[in-house]
Design a protein around this motif. Sequence first.
Motif: not given
Length: 86
Positions: A3-7, A12-20, A23-27
């Motif tokens: 699981m990601i967060a309380n989702y 569905t995770v559409h995109k993952v981005l690592i910045d600094d 980590i971000y997940a577009a869902t």
Amino acid sequence: MEMIANYDRYTTVHKVLIDDDNIYAATQKGIAKAPLSSLIQNPQSWRILPIVDSIKTPIAINLLKIKDDLIAVVDTNKLLKLENDT
């Protein structure tokens, strides 16, 4: 990862981005963020970032880093700049 967060686990995770250091997940339910230094397998490590549209809660379909800006592409055909995690 279960699981990601309380989702729920079937979100569905559409995109993952690592910045600094994050980590971000577009869902299909929004955007979640976790520090890379955390145990990202733990749902409690993630925080849901609010993305708001006047009509509905948009589905995040992509994340982009343009210069120093984090941009969310959402299903309402808009680009939303995330500032201060909102």
